[in-house]
Design a protein around this motif. Structure first.
Motif, PDB file in Angstrom:
ATOM      1  N   ASP A  51       0.875  -1.178   0.000  1.00 32.21           N
ATOM      2  CA  ASP A  51       0.000   0.000   0.000  1.00 32.21           C
ATOM      3  C   ASP A  51       0.914   1.230   0.000  1.00 32.21           C
ATOM      4  N   LEU A  52       1.132   1.782  -1.197  1.00 24.56           N
ATOM      5  CA  LEU A  52       2.013   2.944  -1.335  1.00 24.56           C
ATOM      6  C   LEU A  52       1.276   4.204  -0.868  1.00 24.56           C
ATOM      7  N   GLY A  53       1.880   4.920   0.067  1.00 26.04           N
ATOM      8  CA  GLY A  53       1.210   6.092   0.626  1.00 26.04           C
ATOM      9  C   GLY A  53      -0.009   5.684   1.443  1.00 26.04           C
ATOM     10  N   GLY A  54       0.120   4.557   2.105  1.00 25.62           N
ATOM     11  CA  GLY A  54      -1.018   3.992   2.860  1.00 25.62           C
ATOM     12  C   GLY A  54      -1.360   4.770   4.116  1.00 25.62           C
ATOM     13  N   GLY A  55      -0.526   5.742   4.482  1.00 26.66           N
ATOM     14  CA  GLY A  55      -0.835   6.635   5.603  1.00 26.66           C
ATOM     15  C   GLY A  55      -1.049   5.901   6.906  1.00 26.66           C
ATOM     16  N   THR A  56      -2.128   6.248   7.595  1.00 26.84           N
ATOM     17  CA  THR A  56      -2.357   5.697   8.934  1.00 26.84           C
ATOM     18  C   THR A  56      -2.948   4.282   8.893  1.00 26.84           C
ATOM     19  N   VAL A  73       4.142   1.535   2.547  1.00 30.34           N
ATOM     20  CA  VAL A  73       5.305   2.395   2.298  1.00 30.34           C
ATOM     21  C   VAL A  73       4.803   3.833   2.315  1.00 30.34           C
ATOM     22  N   ASP A  74       5.338   4.621   3.244  1.00 28.21           N
ATOM     23  CA  ASP A  74       4.860   6.003   3.368  1.00 28.21           C
ATOM     24  C   ASP A  74       6.013   6.861   3.920  1.00 28.21           C
ATOM     25  N   PRO A  75       6.141   8.096   3.425  1.00 28.16           N
ATOM     26  CA  PRO A  75       7.242   8.935   3.934  1.00 28.16           C
ATOM     27  C   PRO A  75       7.002   9.485   5.333  1.00 28.16           C
ATOM     28  N   SER A  76       5.785   9.414   5.840  1.00 23.16           N
ATOM     29  CA  SER A  76       5.469  10.073   7.113  1.00 23.16           C
ATOM     30  C   SER A  76       5.665   9.139   8.317  1.00 23.16           C
ATOM     31  N   PRO A  77       6.650   9.448   9.194  1.00 20.75           N
ATOM     32  CA  PRO A  77       6.834   8.599  10.377  1.00 20.75           C
ATOM     33  C   PRO A  77       5.617   8.628  11.299  1.00 20.75           C
ATOM     34  N   GLY A 101       9.402   5.500   3.399  1.00 19.37           N
ATOM     35  CA  GLY A 101       9.997   5.781   2.095  1.00 19.37           C
ATOM     36  C   GLY A 101       8.954   6.367   1.186  1.00 19.37           C
ATOM     37  N   ASP A 102       9.374   6.774  -0.005  1.00 19.04           N
ATOM     38  CA  ASP A 102       8.359   7.304  -0.916  1.00 19.04           C
ATOM     39  C   ASP A 102       8.341   6.513  -2.211  1.00 19.04           C
ATOM     40  N   ALA A 103       7.547   7.028  -3.153  1.00 19.42           N
ATOM     41  CA  ALA A 103       7.306   6.268  -4.378  1.00 19.42           C
ATOM     42  C   ALA A 103       8.617   5.916  -5.079  1.00 19.42           C
ATOM     43  N   GLY A 104       9.594   6.820  -5.029  1.00 19.72           N
ATOM     44  CA  GLY A 104      10.864   6.591  -5.721  1.00 19.72           C
ATOM     45  C   GLY A 104      11.705   5.487  -5.096  1.00 19.72           C
ATOM     46  N   CYS A 120      -2.482   2.080  -4.538  1.00 21.78           N
ATOM     47  CA  CYS A 120      -1.979   3.461  -4.491  1.00 21.78           C
ATOM     48  C   CYS A 120      -3.207   4.375  -4.518  1.00 21.78           C
ATOM     49  N   HIS A 121      -3.713   4.677  -3.333  1.00 17.83           N
ATOM     50  CA  HIS A 121      -4.975   5.422  -3.229  1.00 17.83           C
ATOM     51  C   HIS A 121      -4.724   6.832  -2.713  1.00 17.83           C
ATOM     52  N   ARG A 122      -5.135   7.819  -3.499  1.00 16.28           N
ATOM     53  CA  ARG A 122      -5.078   9.243  -3.128  1.00 16.28           C
ATOM     54  C   ARG A 122      -3.625   9.679  -2.827  1.00 16.28           C
ATOM     55  N   VAL A 123      -2.697   9.197  -3.632  1.00 10.42           N
ATOM     56  CA  VAL A 123      -1.276   9.499  -3.426  1.00 10.42           C
ATOM     57  C   VAL A 123      -0.660  10.173  -4.650  1.00 10.42           C
ATOM     58  N   LEU A 124      -1.081   9.737  -5.829  1.00  8.95           N
ATOM     59  CA  LEU A 124      -0.454  10.257  -7.055  1.00  8.95           C
ATOM     60  C   LEU A 124      -0.563  11.782  -7.146  1.00  8.95           C
ATOM     61  N   GLU A 125      -1.592  12.342  -6.495  1.00 12.85           N
ATOM     62  CA  GLU A 125      -1.785  13.797  -6.479  1.00 12.85           C
ATOM     63  C   GLU A 125      -0.649  14.495  -5.726  1.00 12.85           C
ATOM     64  N   TYR A 126       0.051  13.757  -4.843  1.00 10.90           N
ATOM     65  CA  TYR A 126       1.056  14.380  -3.961  1.00 10.90           C
ATOM     66  C   TYR A 126       2.485  14.193  -4.469  1.00 10.90           C
ATOM     67  N   VAL A 127       2.689  13.300  -5.423  1.00 11.66           N
ATOM     68  CA  VAL A 127       4.072  13.049  -5.856  1.00 11.66           C
ATOM     69  C   VAL A 127       4.454  14.054  -6.941  1.00 11.66           C
ATOM     70  N   ASP A 128       5.753  14.373  -7.007  1.00 13.87           N
ATOM     71  CA  ASP A 128       6.200  15.388  -7.968  1.00 13.87           C
ATOM     72  C   ASP A 128       6.082  14.900  -9.410  1.00 13.87           C
TER      73      ASP A 128
HETATM   74  C1  LIG Z   1      -4.362  11.692   1.268  1.00 18.09           C
HETATM   75  S1  LIG Z   1      -3.250  10.618   2.067  1.00 18.09           S
HETATM   76  C2  LIG Z   1      -3.905   9.066   1.509  1.00 18.09           C
HETATM   77  C3  LIG Z   1      -3.701   7.981   2.510  1.00 18.09           C
HETATM   78  C4  LIG Z   1      -4.320   6.639   2.134  1.00 18.09           C
HETATM   79  N1  LIG Z   1      -3.699   6.095   0.937  1.00 18.09           N
HETATM   80  C5  LIG Z   1      -5.809   6.778   1.964  1.00 18.09           C
HETATM   81  O1  LIG Z   1      -6.329   6.605   0.860  1.00 18.09           O
HETATM   82  O2  LIG Z   1      -6.472   7.064   2.968  1.00 18.09           O
HETATM   83  C6  LIG Z   1      -1.758  10.781   1.117  1.00 18.09           C
HETATM   84  C7  LIG Z   1      -0.634   9.903   1.635  1.00 18.09           C
HETATM   85  O3  LIG Z   1       0.425   9.949   0.679  1.00 18.09           O
HETATM   86  C8  LIG Z   1       1.663   9.997   1.369  1.00 18.09           C
HETATM   87  N2  LIG Z   1       2.659  10.554   0.429  1.00 18.09           N
HETATM   88  C9  LIG Z   1       2.925  11.840   0.164  1.00 18.09           C
HETATM   89  N3  LIG Z   1       3.922  11.940  -0.736  1.00 18.09           N
HETATM   90  C10 LIG Z   1       4.275  10.678  -1.058  1.00 18.09           C
HETATM   91  C11 LIG Z   1       5.262  10.107  -1.937  1.00 18.09           C
HETATM   92  N4  LIG Z   1       6.077  10.883  -2.672  1.00 18.09           N
HETATM   93  N5  LIG Z   1       5.369   8.762  -2.011  1.00 18.09           N
HETATM   94  C12 LIG Z   1       4.547   7.974  -1.260  1.00 18.09           C
HETATM   95  N6  LIG Z   1       3.595   8.457  -0.415  1.00 18.09           N
HETATM   96  C13 LIG Z   1       3.470   9.785  -0.315  1.00 18.09           C
HETATM   97  C14 LIG Z   1       1.366  10.862   2.572  1.00 18.09           C
HETATM   98  O4  LIG Z   1       2.308  10.693   3.615  1.00 18.09           O
HETATM   99  C15 LIG Z   1      -0.041  10.376   2.951  1.00 18.09           C
HETATM  100  O5  LIG Z   1       0.007   9.299   3.854  1.00 18.09           O
END
Ligand SMILES: C[S@@+](CC[C@H](N)C(=O)[O-])C[C@H]1O[C@@H](n2cnc3c(N)ncnc32)[C@H](O)[C@@H]1O
Length: 251
Positions: A51-56, A73-77, A101-104, A120-128
Motif C-alpha cells: 500500500d504505497l502512501g497507505g498513511g495511517t 510504504v509512506d514517507p510520514s513517520p 519511504g516514498d514512491a521513488g 496506491c490510493h489518493r497518493v499520485l496527487e502528492y508526488v512530484d
Molecule cells: C491523502 S493521504 C492518503 C492515505 C491513504 N492512501 C488513503 O487513501 O487514505 C496521502 C498519503 O500519501 C503519502 N505521500 C505523500 N507523498 C508521497 C510520496 N512521494 N510517495 C509515497 N507516499 C506519499 C502521505 O504521507 C499520505 O500518507
C-alpha cells in the motif's frame, strides 16, 4: 475482472456499510471483489500487497483483516506510528509491515517484480512526478500483478469550488495540468506499461447528496448504494466523480 461489486452483497455487508459513507463502502467492496477475482484467476494465496502512501493504515488494516499480508510504504513517520497502533488494536500486526519511504524508493524497499497487488490510493496527487511513480510501481509488480489506483478527479474539484462560490479556484483547478481525469490517467498508465482493466467513478452521486438522505432509512441507504454502483461505470458520471478508481495490469 468484475464490474459488479454490489451484486454479491450479504446482510453483514449491509451492516458494515452503515458504519461508513456510501462511497467508502462502495470502494471497499469494489476492491474486495477485484482482489478475490485476481486471487481466483492467478491461484495466489496468501496475497502480498504493498500500500504505497497507505498513511495511517485504514485500508491496510482492513486488507490484513481479510488475511492478506500488507506492507505500507509512506514517507510520514507519524502516519506509520498510527498504522502500527491501528494494526495492533485490530490484532493484525503479524500481517502488517511499515516501511518509511516514498514512491521513488519502492523497488529498493520491496524488490523488483515481487509484489502481487499494489494499492496506491489518493497518493499520485502528492508526488512530484506521477509518471515516474507509475513506472516504479510497474517495476515492483510481478508480471501478472494488479494495481489498484485511486485519484481525485479534476472536474469534480472544479465543480466543488464553483458550487462554493470559489470561481477563481475552480478555474485554477480546472486548468491544472497536474490534476487527473480519466483520459490523462489512462495515458500515464499506458506510458508506464499498464493496461486498464476496470475503471469506476467513486462518489459521483453519493458524495453530493445531503448526509441525512441515506440515513433516513436503511432502504434509502441501500438504494443509494445501488445507484452509486450502477452509475460508477457510466463515462459521464465517471468523469465528474470526486475520485476515479482504476484496476490495471501490466500489458
Ligand atoms: C491523502 S493521504 C492518503 C492515505 C491513504 N492512501 C488513503 O487513501 O487514505 C496521502 C498519503 O500519501 C503519502 N505521500 C505523500 N507523498 C508521497 C510520496 N512521494 N510517495 C509515497 N507516499 C506519499 C502521505 O504521507 C499520505 O500518507
Amino acid at each position: 475482472m468484475t464490474q459488479q461489486p454490489a451484486t454479491r452483497s450479504t446482510s453483514s455487508d449491509s451492516s458494515r456499510r452503515r458504519q461508513r459513507s456510501v462511497s467508502q463502502s462502495f470502494l471497499g467492496e469494489l476492491l474486495t471483489e477485484q482482489l478475490a477475482d485476481w486471487q481466483q484467476e492467478t491461484g495466489t494465496d496468501p496475497v502480498t500487497i504493498v500500500d504505497l502512501g497507505g498513511g495511517t493504515g485504514g485500508l491496510a488494516t482492513a486488507l490484513a483483516g481479510q488475511g492478506h499480508s500488507v506492507t505500507v510504504v509512506d514517507p510520514s513517520p507519524d502516519a506509520l506510528a498510527s498504522l502500527k497502533r491501528r494494526a495492533a488494536e485490530a490484532g493484525v500486526s503479524d500481517r502488517v509491515t511499515a516501511r518509511q519511504g516514498d514512491a521513488g524508493d519502492l523497488v529498493e524497499l520491496v524488490g523488483a517484480a515481487s509484489v502481487d497487488v499494489l494499492v496506491c490510493h489518493r497518493v499520485l496527487e502528492y508526488v512530484d512526478h506521477p509518471g515516474d511513480a507509475l513506472s516504479e510501481i510497474a517495476a515492483c509488480l510481478r508480471p501478472d500483478g494488479m494495481l489498484s489506483l485511486l485519484v481525485a478527479g479534476r472536474r469534480s474539484a472544479a465543480l466543488t469550488h464553483a458550487l462554493n462560490g470559489q470561481f477563481r479556484a475552480a478555474r485554477e483547478v480546472f486548468a491544472d495540468e497536474g490534476r487527473f481525469d480519466p483520459d490523462r490517467l489512462k495515458r500515464l498508465l499506458g506510458q508506464a506499461g499498464f493496461e486498464v482493466v476496470a475503471q469506476h467513478g467513486i462518489g459521483a452521486i453519493s458524495d453530493l447528496v445531503p448526509e441525512s438522505a441515506p440515513e433516513s432509512s436503511a432502504q434509502a441507504r441501500e438504494d443509494l448504494f445501488a445507484l452509486e454502483h450502477e452509475i460508477s461505470t457510466d463515462p459521464a458520471f465517471r468523469a465528474l466523480a470526486p475520485y476515479l478508481h482504476i484496476a490495471a495490469r501490466l500489458g
